[in-house]
Structure formats: structure tokens, C-alpha cells
Design a protein around this motif. Structure first.
Motif, short mmCIF file in Angstrom:
data_model
loop_
_atom_site.label_atom_id
_atom_site.label_comp_id
_atom_site.label_asym_id
_atom_site.label_seq_id
_atom_site.Cartn_x
_atom_site.Cartn_y
_atom_site.Cartn_z
N VAL A 124 19.39 4.89 -27.37
CA VAL A 124 19.02 3.71 -26.91
C VAL A 124 20.41 2.93 -26.68
CG1 VAL A 124 16.55 3.84 -27.56
CG2 VAL A 124 18.26 2.53 -29.03
N VAL A 125 20.23 1.95 -25.82
CA VAL A 125 21.47 1.02 -25.84
C VAL A 125 20.79 -0.31 -25.76
CG1 VAL A 125 21.58 1.13 -23.26
CG2 VAL A 125 23.48 0.08 -24.67
N VAL A 126 21.32 -1.13 -26.50
CA VAL A 126 20.78 -2.64 -26.81
C VAL A 126 22.16 -3.55 -26.07
CG1 VAL A 126 19.96 -4.57 -27.94
CG2 VAL A 126 19.16 -2.38 -28.20
N ASP A 127 22.10 -4.35 -24.92
CA ASP A 127 23.18 -5.23 -24.79
C ASP A 127 22.93 -6.67 -25.18
OD1 ASP A 127 23.73 -3.13 -23.24
OD2 ASP A 127 23.21 -4.19 -21.17
N VAL A 139 32.32 -5.68 -25.49
CA VAL A 139 32.44 -4.52 -26.42
C VAL A 139 31.65 -3.39 -26.32
CG1 VAL A 139 32.91 -3.94 -28.92
CG2 VAL A 139 33.18 -6.05 -28.14
N THR A 140 32.04 -2.13 -26.04
CA THR A 140 31.05 -0.92 -25.91
C THR A 140 31.18 -0.27 -27.38
OG1 THR A 140 32.97 0.47 -25.15
CG2 THR A 140 31.38 -0.66 -23.24
N PHE A 200 26.05 7.68 -16.64
CA PHE A 200 25.06 6.60 -15.82
C PHE A 200 25.41 5.16 -16.59
CE2 PHE A 200 21.37 3.63 -15.47
CZ PHE A 200 21.43 3.58 -14.21
N GLU A 201 25.46 5.36 -18.08
CA GLU A 201 25.55 4.23 -18.71
C GLU A 201 27.19 3.46 -18.50
OE1 GLU A 201 24.89 2.17 -21.21
OE2 GLU A 201 22.85 2.81 -20.17
N ARG A 202 28.13 4.50 -18.26
CA ARG A 202 29.39 4.08 -17.96
C ARG A 202 29.64 3.36 -16.66
NH1 ARG A 202 31.10 8.99 -21.18
NH2 ARG A 202 30.62 10.50 -19.54
N GLY A 203 28.82 3.56 -15.72
CA GLY A 203 28.74 3.16 -14.44
C GLY A 203 28.01 1.70 -14.58
N ARG A 204 26.87 1.76 -15.51
CA ARG A 204 26.23 0.52 -15.54
C ARG A 204 26.77 -0.50 -16.17
NH1 ARG A 204 22.66 -2.31 -19.38
NH2 ARG A 204 23.82 -0.61 -21.12
N ILE A 205 27.65 -0.13 -17.26
CA ILE A 205 28.19 -1.20 -17.67
C ILE A 205 29.50 -1.73 -16.93
CG2 ILE A 205 29.75 -1.82 -19.93
CD1 ILE A 205 28.25 0.05 -21.58
N HIS A 241 27.45 -4.03 -26.08
CA HIS A 241 26.75 -2.92 -25.84
C HIS A 241 26.59 -1.80 -26.86
CE1 HIS A 241 27.05 -4.21 -21.65
NE2 HIS A 241 28.33 -4.59 -22.03
N PHE A 242 25.50 -2.01 -27.76
CA PHE A 242 25.25 -1.43 -29.02
C PHE A 242 24.38 0.06 -28.69
CE2 PHE A 242 22.82 -0.69 -32.94
CZ PHE A 242 23.81 -0.27 -34.05
#
Ligand code: SAM
Length: 340
Positions: free
Chosen positions: A332-335, A258-259, A174-179, A284-285
Motif C-alpha cells: 500500500v501507499v499512504v500520502d 519525499v518518496t 503506475f505509482e511513479r506516474g501518479r506521483i 509518499h510512504f
């Protein structure tokens, strides 16, 4: 029967998510119409993607026993009730995690899983946590075809690799698609900690007019990423084997994006990632956070510290929980946006 209705383009993501949640009903086939796919589910719950619940009549597939029934055939009713195992599927392989007290039943649980899921051809068991710098876990073969090689498809990309030699998680799909959906034409993207290339490939496929540089330390994963780049004809991906810290020296203020999917120790690389980012670029951290102190606290303070050290302004754009990781602990991810 209760059904989850999703747009066709989200069907794969939805299915993986339902399997992961353990609420995909077994013994029935998904239904399709021109625009939507309907999955039979056992309960209503919130979804991290657009979907709705409705009622549908599903055709039973009687030849395949349910997991519960297959387990009862092997362990008897009483033990089958106690035996639990969660599993992920990667291509045609299921990786199960059997609780310590049920280890002696592992092969029987695996064979029940095989019988109740015709698409699964191999069942492997987790034999350790993810460990070491390469984040690899030990696996044991339990049932089906004796192989550790998988072919996995996500967002129109195909990846092949040996599960024993590299990190891989479908739970980040899901994250990969989101980014990928945020990347604009002509962006320079740095896919750090790239593994066998899932972030790089999904981004490159979704936005063919961007350039992705993907960096991975594990020589096996980096070599396999290069093969996956060729397999997908991803001419806009440059795969590099090496330590992010060293390689990034050649990419000062190069990246628009940057991922950083290395939640355990990614904070140690934040200053290097910031130095490689243009003014106006986004990072994207990924990190971990406990419920008690607030799930974003660690990630936000790492970003604040790195911003101070590199003398740039870091403005948070978005933050989200990626997945539960341990009791009361979340990935978690913080952009955040970098401004010089
Ligand atoms: C959590 S995995 C993520 C892999 C991949 N992005 C994915 O989603 O499947 C982190 C990866 O970072 C790699 N890694 C760890 N330290 C690194 C470093 N200093 N430089 C480059 N890669 C590194 C590991 O080998 C591992 O493959």
C-alpha cells in the motif's frame, strides 16, 4: 472481440498492466486511431487508470503461436494444461516464476514463451525471493539471448541495468506516474531508496522545473542511476550513493516531497524522512498490510508513531493499494502532509 480502449498516452501503462493481469489476448495486434489504442483482452475487469471496454475486429497474426499452443508442442496437451507460470517483462526480457512442482519444465516453458512473444528476446527465471538490504533476487537464464542486461522505457525515460545486481519492478510504473503528476514547479523532491532511478527520472521528466535528490545505498544501483541520469539528460536530478539516514542529515527541512519505496523496512526511516521535510511537504510512504487487520493499519500506525516522535502533525491525504504481494497481503501507499 472484447477490447480495452485507452488514450495513447496511457497505452504503455495499460499494456504492462494487462500483461501482469494475464488478460491481454495473444495472437492479435493492438489497433490504433488518432487518439486511442485498443488492446484485445480476454475479459472485462476494473482498471486502475481511465479506460473503457468496447468491441473491435482485430487482425490475427497467424505466424506466432499462442503460448498455450507453443507449450503443447513441447510438453504435450496434458502436461501443458497443468504447467503455469506468471511473468513480468522488462524491456525485451521476461522474468518467469515457475511453480516448484513444474521446475523440471522451466526451460520448455521459457522457450514456449519466447516463441509466442516476438518482442521477448530473453527469458530468465526467478531463483530466489528479493533478499538483503539491496532487495536483489537471484535469477537464472532459461532461454533466448544469454544476457541479464536490460534497457527499459517508461514515461519517456530510458534506463539500462543488470537485473542481477539491483532491484527493479515495472509494477510500480503506475505509482511513479501518479506521483510525478503531483509535483509542481520548483519543488524539492527527495527520491529515497532510489534504485537505478525510476522514480527520480520519471518525476524529473514530467516536471523539469523541480529538483530531485535521489539516494541509493547499493553502489552498483547508484552508479547505474548516475549513468541513467546522463542517458536521459536529466539535469535536475542529483544522484547520491549512500545510506538515507546519513545523507538526510544534510537535508534538514529541505523537501517539498519525499518518496519512500522501501515497503519492508521503510518505517525505520520515517523519522529521518519527516525531519528532511518542510512544513507543508508531502511524504509518499509504502508499506505492507494484511487483509485481516486492515491493509492500511501498519502504515498508518508507523506514520502516527513517527509523527509523535518528531513532534509534527501528519495528515493523511490519500491512501491506495499498489498491488497484491502475497495471499491476503497487499503493498500500500499512504500520502501524508507534514505540518510543524
Ligand atoms: C524496493 S527497492 C526500490 C528501488 C527503486 N525505487 C525502484 O522502484 O526500482 C529499495 C531500494 O532501497 C535501497 N536501500 C535499502 N536501504 C537503504 C538505505 N539505508 N539507504 C539508501 N538506500 C537503501 C535498496 O538498495 C534498494 O535499491
Amino acid at each position: 472481440m472484447l477490447a480495452l480502449k485507452v488514450e495513447k498516452k496511457r497505452a504503455q501503462t495499460a499494456k504492462e498492466w494487462l500483461v501482469q493481469k494475464g488478460i491481454l489476448a495473444s495472437g492479435v495486434k493492438a489497433l490504433r486511431d488518432d487518439a486511442y489504442v485498443y488492446f484485445a483482452v480476454t475479459k472485462k475487469t476494473e482498471t486502475p487508470f481511465d479506460a473503457s471496454f468496447t468491441q473491435k475486429t482485430f487482425e490475427a497474426t497467424p505466424t506466432v503461436p499462442s503460448f498455450r499452443k507453443a507449450l503443447e508442442d513441447r510438453l504435450g496437451k496434458k502436461l501443458a494444461e497443468a504447467a503455469t507460470a506468471s511473468f513480468d517483462t522488462i524491456g525485451e526480457t521476461a522474468i518467469i516464476e515457475v511453480r516448484d512442482e513444474h521446475k523440471t519444465w522451466a526451460k520448455k516453458i521459457a522457450s514456449a514463451l519466447l516463441d509466442s512473444n516476438p518482442k521477448i528476446k530473453t527469458v530468465l527465471g526467478k531463483a530466489s525471493a528479493m533478499q538483503g538490504e539491496y532487495r536483489v533476487r537471484k535469477l537464472v537464464w532459461l532461454a533466448g539471448k544469454k544476457t541479464f542486461d536490460v534497457t527499459y522505457r517508461e514515461s519517456g525515460c530510458v534506463m539500462a541495468f543488470d537485473l542481477r545486481k539491483t532491484y527493479f519492478s515495472t509494477r510500480l510504473s503506475f505509482e511513479r506516474g501518479r506521483i510525478a503528476s503531483k509535483v509542481k514547479p520548483r519543488e524539492n523532491v527527495l527520491a529515497l531508496f532510489a534504485g537505478v532511478g525510476p522514480f527520480a527520472l520519471v518525476i524529473a521528466k514530467k516536471q523539469p522545473a523541480c529538483h530531485v535528490v535521489a539516494i541509493e545505498l547499493n553502489p552498483y544501483a547508484a552508479k547505474t542511476m548516475q549513468e541513467n541520469v546522463q542517458r536521459n539528460h536529466a539535469q535536475n536530478v542529483t544522484a547520491i550513493q549512500g545510506d538515507v539516514r546519513k545523507v538526510l542529515k544534510d537535508y534538514a527541512q529541505w523537501a517539498d516531497r519525499v518518496t519512500m519505496p522501501l515497503p519492508h523496512t521503510g518505517h525505520d526511516f520515517l523519522q529521518d524522512a519527516i525531519s528532511a521535510t518542510k512544513s507543508g511537504g508531502v511524504i509518499h510512504f509504502y508499506g505492507f498490510g494484511g487483509e485481516k487487520e486492515g491493509v492500511y493499519r501498519n502504515a498508518l500506525s508507523s506514520i502516527r508513531r513517527a509523527g509523535q516522535k518528531t513532534k509534527v502533525k501528519c495528515r493523511v491525504l490519500e491512501k491506495r493499494v499498489v498491488r497484491p504481494y502475497a495471499p491476503s497481503v497487499y503493498q500500500v501507499v499512504v500520502d501524508f502532509k507534514v505540518t510543524r
